[in-house]
Design an enzyme around this catalytic site. Sequence first.
Site, mmCIF file in Angstrom:
data_model
loop_
_atom_site.group_PDB
_atom_site.id
_atom_site.type_symbol
_atom_site.label_atom_id
_atom_site.label_comp_id
_atom_site.label_asym_id
_atom_site.label_seq_id
_atom_site.Cartn_x
_atom_site.Cartn_y
_atom_site.Cartn_z
ATOM 1 N N ASP A 1 -8.011 -13.034 -16.795
ATOM 2 C CA ASP A 1 -9.292 -12.409 -17.111
ATOM 3 C C ASP A 1 -10.341 -12.499 -15.991
ATOM 4 O O ASP A 1 -10.759 -13.598 -15.626
ATOM 5 C CB ASP A 1 -9.904 -13.064 -18.351
ATOM 6 N N ASN B 1 -13.506 -9.016 -19.344
ATOM 7 C CA ASN B 1 -14.762 -9.748 -19.126
ATOM 8 C C ASN B 1 -15.393 -9.423 -17.778
ATOM 9 O O ASN B 1 -16.252 -10.176 -17.292
ATOM 10 C CB ASN B 1 -14.529 -11.253 -19.211
ATOM 11 N N ASN C 1 -10.680 -8.314 -26.800
ATOM 12 C CA ASN C 1 -11.634 -8.246 -27.904
ATOM 13 C C ASN C 1 -12.989 -7.670 -27.505
ATOM 14 O O ASN C 1 -13.770 -7.257 -28.366
ATOM 15 C CB ASN C 1 -11.834 -9.631 -28.534
ATOM 16 N N HIS C 2 -13.290 -7.614 -26.208
ATOM 17 C CA HIS C 2 -14.558 -7.029 -25.747
ATOM 18 C C HIS C 2 -14.394 -5.590 -25.251
ATOM 19 O O HIS C 2 -15.270 -5.059 -24.569
ATOM 20 C CB HIS C 2 -15.165 -7.877 -24.625
ATOM 21 N N HIS D 1 -3.476 -10.770 -25.722
ATOM 22 C CA HIS D 1 -4.830 -11.305 -25.638
ATOM 23 C C HIS D 1 -5.127 -12.031 -26.945
ATOM 24 O O HIS D 1 -5.495 -11.410 -27.943
ATOM 25 C CB HIS D 1 -5.817 -10.156 -25.404
ATOM 26 N N HIS E 1 -7.177 -14.434 -22.502
ATOM 27 C CA HIS E 1 -8.314 -14.676 -23.390
ATOM 28 C C HIS E 1 -8.900 -16.081 -23.298
ATOM 29 O O HIS E 1 -10.112 -16.239 -23.339
ATOM 30 C CB HIS E 1 -7.976 -14.377 -24.857
ATOM 31 N N HIS F 1 -8.836 -18.274 -20.786
ATOM 32 C CA HIS F 1 -9.388 -18.551 -19.457
ATOM 33 C C HIS F 1 -8.940 -19.889 -18.857
ATOM 34 O O HIS F 1 -9.557 -20.367 -17.900
ATOM 35 C CB HIS F 1 -10.930 -18.513 -19.486
#
Length: 260
Positions: A8, A40, A66-67, A148, A173, A175
Site C-alpha cells: 500500500d 492510500n 476499502n478506500h 485487501h 491493508h 501496512h
Amino acid sequence: MKILAIGDLCGEIGVAALTASLPVLIEELKPDLVVVNAENADVVGLRPVQADAVFTAGADIITLGNHTFHRSQIVSLLDSDRRVLRPANFTDRAPGRGYTQLTKNGVRFGVLNLIGRCQLDFNADSPFIAAERHITGGDADIVVVDFHAEATSEKAAMAYFLDGKAAVLYGTHTHVQTSDERVFPQGLGFITDLGMTGAYDSVLGVQWQQSLQRFLGGVPERYETPRKGVVVTEGALFTVDEKTAGCTAIERVRYFGEVE
C-alpha cells in the site's frame, strides 16, 4: 516468470518513494509483471494524477481496497482503464472491475482484487465465491490475487482455498510486512501482508504524533502523512514456473530511500 507486488502506497510521500524506488527495483529484479496497491496514495483513496505517477514509475496494474471510492475523481478512471482494479466482490452496481487480464512476454496474466469482510465492517459479497467465479471463468496462464483484508485468519483461509487455482496470493491493508511467505503444496505462493510504501518514521505511514494523540483520547482529525524523511518500499517478488503455473520461490522486498 517473476511478479513484483508492492504494498500500500501511503500519501504523497509514498507516491514519491515509489517513483524513486520502482525503476531501480525493476532494473535489479527484472519482473515480468508489476502490481501496486495504491488505495492510500491520497491517504484515503487515489486520484488520477497519482495513478499516472504509479504507471509512469513502471507499474502494470493498480489495485485498490476499502478506500476505493473516497476520491470521486477516480470513478471515471475505474470505468475507462482496465489497469485500475477495485475489489471484485463489491456490488456489481459499483463502477469499474475487479479482474483483468493482460499479456506480457507471451504469458496471459490474470489479476484479481478482493476485499475481506472480517473486521472491516464492509458490506461486500463473499471474497471466496468471487474468487472462484473470476478464476474459473478466465483463461489466464498465471493468476495473481491481491486480498485487501484486515484479518490474518481470513487471508490464510483464502490461501488454502486458492491453492491449485492461483499462482500468487498476497495480503494488503495492514501496512506491516509479514515474514510468513511460503509455497503451498499445489503451487500457490502466499504472504499474509506485503507491507507499505511510505514514511518509515510513522505509524503505518501516518504522522506518528497524530496516531499517538488518537490513542491518548485526542479529538479525531484527518490523518496526514509526513512530507519528507526516510521512506521504505515494501513488497514481494514471486517466481512462477510457466509450465506448471505454480510458484517456486518468494522473496520479500524492502527498499529504503529518502524524500527531501
